[in-house]
Design a protein around this motif. Sequence first.
Motif, PDB file in Angstrom:
ATOM      1  N   GLY A  36      64.966  16.402 -80.856  1.00 18.77           N
ATOM      2  CA  GLY A  36      64.609  18.064 -80.739  1.00 18.77           C
ATOM      3  C   GLY A  36      64.645  18.702 -82.151  1.00 18.77           C
ATOM      4  N   SER A  37      63.895  20.019 -82.093  1.00 19.90           N
ATOM      5  CA  SER A  37      63.945  20.466 -83.508  1.00 19.90           C
ATOM      6  C   SER A  37      65.594  21.111 -83.678  1.00 19.90           C
ATOM      7  CB  SER A  37      63.033  21.805 -83.535  1.00 19.90           C
ATOM      8  OG  SER A  37      63.200  22.655 -82.289  1.00 19.90           O
ATOM      9  N   ASP A  38      66.272  21.399 -82.627  1.00 21.56           N
ATOM     10  CA  ASP A  38      67.839  21.612 -82.902  1.00 21.56           C
ATOM     11  C   ASP A  38      68.334  20.695 -83.811  1.00 21.56           C
ATOM     12  OD1 ASP A  38      67.691  23.782 -80.966  1.00 21.56           O
ATOM     13  OD2 ASP A  38      68.822  22.883 -79.509  1.00 21.56           O
ATOM     14  N   LEU A  57      67.213  21.388 -87.543  1.00 20.08           N
ATOM     15  CA  LEU A  57      67.707  22.583 -87.953  1.00 20.08           C
ATOM     16  C   LEU A  57      69.270  22.470 -88.402  1.00 20.08           C
ATOM     17  CD1 LEU A  57      66.404  25.137 -85.251  1.00 20.08           C
ATOM     18  CD2 LEU A  57      65.558  24.564 -87.578  1.00 20.08           C
ATOM     19  N   TYR A  74      66.845  33.117 -82.780  1.00 16.13           N
ATOM     20  CA  TYR A  74      67.489  32.092 -82.230  1.00 16.13           C
ATOM     21  C   TYR A  74      68.902  32.211 -82.361  1.00 16.13           C
ATOM     22  CZ  TYR A  74      67.571  27.268 -80.455  1.00 16.13           C
ATOM     23  OH  TYR A  74      67.780  25.871 -79.726  1.00 16.13           O
ATOM     24  N   TYR A 104      71.299  29.603 -84.774  1.00 15.16           N
ATOM     25  CA  TYR A 104      71.612  29.540 -86.230  1.00 15.16           C
ATOM     26  C   TYR A 104      72.984  30.017 -86.580  1.00 15.16           C
ATOM     27  CZ  TYR A 104      66.275  30.107 -85.934  1.00 15.16           C
ATOM     28  OH  TYR A 104      65.046  29.828 -85.506  1.00 15.16           O
ATOM     29  N   THR A 156      62.348  32.795 -87.355  1.00  7.68           N
ATOM     30  CA  THR A 156      61.663  32.359 -86.121  1.00  7.68           C
ATOM     31  C   THR A 156      60.637  33.378 -86.063  1.00  7.68           C
ATOM     32  OG1 THR A 156      64.057  32.668 -84.960  1.00  7.68           O
ATOM     33  CG2 THR A 156      62.505  31.973 -83.694  1.00  7.68           C
ATOM     34  N   ALA A 203      61.624  34.671 -81.252  1.00  6.48           N
ATOM     35  CA  ALA A 203      62.542  34.970 -79.898  1.00  6.48           C
ATOM     36  C   ALA A 203      63.700  35.459 -80.136  1.00  6.48           C
ATOM     37  CB  ALA A 203      62.698  33.270 -79.860  1.00  6.48           C
ATOM     38  N   ASP A 234      60.752  28.745 -88.464  1.00  8.69           N
ATOM     39  CA  ASP A 234      60.837  27.876 -87.011  1.00  8.69           C
ATOM     40  C   ASP A 234      59.840  28.466 -86.060  1.00  8.69           C
ATOM     41  OD1 ASP A 234      61.711  26.976 -84.495  1.00  8.69           O
ATOM     42  OD2 ASP A 234      63.908  27.702 -84.754  1.00  8.69           O
ATOM     43  N   ALA A 290      58.760  27.066 -83.089  1.00 10.69           N
ATOM     44  CA  ALA A 290      59.001  26.569 -81.936  1.00 10.69           C
ATOM     45  C   ALA A 290      57.980  26.912 -80.775  1.00 10.69           C
ATOM     46  CB  ALA A 290      60.269  26.762 -81.307  1.00 10.69           C
ATOM     47  N   TYR A 291      57.376  28.133 -80.902  1.00  9.65           N
ATOM     48  CA  TYR A 291      56.560  28.840 -79.805  1.00  9.65           C
ATOM     49  C   TYR A 291      55.201  28.864 -80.499  1.00  9.65           C
ATOM     50  CZ  TYR A 291      60.922  29.531 -77.636  1.00  9.65           C
ATOM     51  OH  TYR A 291      62.106  29.320 -76.956  1.00  9.65           O
ATOM     52  N   THR A 328      58.479  21.810 -82.319  1.00 14.74           N
ATOM     53  CA  THR A 328      58.965  21.043 -81.320  1.00 14.74           C
ATOM     54  C   THR A 328      57.925  20.537 -80.274  1.00 14.74           C
ATOM     55  OG1 THR A 328      60.657  20.930 -79.543  1.00 14.74           O
ATOM     56  CG2 THR A 328      59.604  23.120 -80.127  1.00 14.74           C
ATOM     57  N   LYS A 345      58.152  22.729 -76.044  1.00 14.88           N
ATOM     58  CA  LYS A 345      57.554  23.986 -75.372  1.00 14.88           C
ATOM     59  C   LYS A 345      56.276  23.695 -75.144  1.00 14.88           C
ATOM     60  CE  LYS A 345      61.744  25.778 -76.498  1.00 14.88           C
ATOM     61  NZ  LYS A 345      62.680  26.242 -75.723  1.00 14.88           N
ATOM     62  N   ARG A 382      63.407  15.395 -75.916  1.00 14.15           N
ATOM     63  CA  ARG A 382      64.068  15.731 -77.203  1.00 14.15           C
ATOM     64  C   ARG A 382      63.294  15.417 -78.457  1.00 14.15           C
ATOM     65  NH1 ARG A 382      65.279  19.475 -77.135  1.00 14.15           N
ATOM     66  NH2 ARG A 382      66.892  19.481 -78.427  1.00 14.15           N
ATOM     67  N   VAL A 383      62.436  15.869 -78.816  1.00 14.35           N
ATOM     68  CA  VAL A 383      61.516  15.402 -80.061  1.00 14.35           C
ATOM     69  C   VAL A 383      60.994  16.854 -80.667  1.00 14.35           C
ATOM     70  CG1 VAL A 383      59.870  14.012 -81.385  1.00 14.35           C
ATOM     71  CG2 VAL A 383      60.796  13.293 -79.064  1.00 14.35           C
TER      72      VAL A 383
HETATM   73  C1  LIG Z   1      63.178  29.489 -81.603  1.00 10.29           C
HETATM   74  C2  LIG Z   1      63.660  28.086 -81.020  1.00 10.29           C
HETATM   75  N1  LIG Z   1      63.881  26.904 -82.063  1.00 10.29           N
HETATM   76  C3  LIG Z   1      64.327  25.726 -81.961  1.00 10.29           C
HETATM   77  C4  LIG Z   1      64.408  25.673 -80.436  1.00 10.29           C
HETATM   78  C5  LIG Z   1      64.993  24.191 -80.127  1.00 10.29           C
HETATM   79  O1  LIG Z   1      64.035  23.502 -79.437  1.00 10.29           O
HETATM   80  P1  LIG Z   1      64.169  21.961 -79.126  1.00 10.29           P
HETATM   81  O2  LIG Z   1      64.094  21.627 -77.772  1.00 10.29           O
HETATM   82  O3  LIG Z   1      63.242  21.309 -79.925  1.00 10.29           O
HETATM   83  O4  LIG Z   1      65.376  21.463 -79.773  1.00 10.29           O
HETATM   84  C6  LIG Z   1      64.186  26.549 -79.503  1.00 10.29           C
HETATM   85  C7  LIG Z   1      64.646  26.180 -78.019  1.00 10.29           C
HETATM   86  O5  LIG Z   1      64.773  27.248 -77.205  1.00 10.29           O
HETATM   87  C8  LIG Z   1      63.932  27.869 -79.863  1.00 10.29           C
HETATM   88  O6  LIG Z   1      63.973  29.005 -79.075  1.00 10.29           O
END
Ligand SMILES: Cc1ncc(COP(=O)(O)O)c(C=O)c1O
Length: 367
Positions: free
Chosen positions: A85-87, A90, A123, A126, A170, A174, A199, A201-202, A225, A228, A236-237
């Motif tokens: 996951g990108s988590d 990060l 997010y 962080y 972000t 978000a 970041d 993600a979206y 990521t 989404k 989880r990638v």
């Molecule tokens: C801004 C942002 N970055 C990263 C993520 C994490 O995504 P991932 O599922 O790849 O860990 C999210 C998930 O909600 C997010 O909202």
Amino acid sequence: MTPLIRPLVHDLHAYVPGEQPKIKGLIKLNTNENPYPPSSRVLAAVKAAVDGRLRLYPNPTAQALREKLAKLHGCAPDNILVGNGSDEVLALAVRGFVEPNSKLKIKNSKPAKATVQYFTPSYSLYPVLADIHGAAKNAVPLKPDFSLPSVAELKRGKIWNFAAALTFVTTPNAPSGRGYKTTELEILCRAQKGVVILDEAYVDFANENALKLALKYPHVLVARTFSKAYSLCFQRVGYFVGHVELIAALDKIRDSYNVNGLGQIAATATLDDLKYYRANFKKIITTREWLNRELTRLGFRVLPSQTNFILAKPPLFPAKDWLQKLRDRKILVRWFSAPEVRDFLRITIGTPAEAAALGKAVRGILG
Ligand SMILES: Cc1ncc(COP(=O)(O)O)c(C=O)c1O
């Protein structure tokens, strides 16, 4: 408190993920998941891989996936780090680029080298990552319409730290859904001395992306990521794109097998069927714009969104009450207590049928 646990961990406010409800029949618009399933080719690839090979370790460098991502983004596999996951990537960035405050033995409570910086709202992971690491946090408000302050405004405000070891942006934002221009992100990146993580993600639901900045500047990383836009939360990638030196540093500190085998296979197969996903982005954007108009008609203040969710201020009752009223009608959305967004609901864009059900529930609540 048992002395077995570090005080930092004892005092930590952990990240709170959105609810994954056990109740059947709920319309789940709370965690920005994609309403459409992975492509049939992805499902077939994962199913075909479920056999005796599960006893083996996966490829430790996610080589095939990194090669495909490199081709897609016009860079080398060495510009890419894949994570759980990108988590995870990060979190690796905080560990790789930021000194724990306690190690610096400096009186200043926010020395740049120990500072994780981000805008609010953004997010909510962080600050938790900074806390886990024992780093200092520098949270700087976005403008009231969730736009980015200009560099001149940040300088005037005197809170922003242009030397912070790590800055998260972000983009699109978000939970507001607001998109940012690559030109404004580039000006901010150029002003920063430490690492900047964009970041994204979206970003597949947005008008533009800033990937080129990660390939242009040695201190900029873009996070992406598969969760989404590519319907793959379960696997989880996520990944970083950036300069080989930063990527190599993080590669040294990650777990040897940080991306599970089925996740690697699913993500690789995803990249072979981008046409399917791009059609889904279009459907989600169409539904987003429909829902925006519908809720606006019903008295909500809906912010323009470049993501797969909208932030909307409901009429008549406090947003927190709406959360419960919608839940009573089997619709789950998200509410955040942070002062900048406590008057709003964050609503994930589902299928057209789910959006219509939400419209109907809202009309019911409004009587
Ligand atoms: C801004 C942002 N970055 C990263 C993520 C994490 O995504 P991932 O599922 O790849 O860990 C999210 C998930 O909600 C997010 O909202």
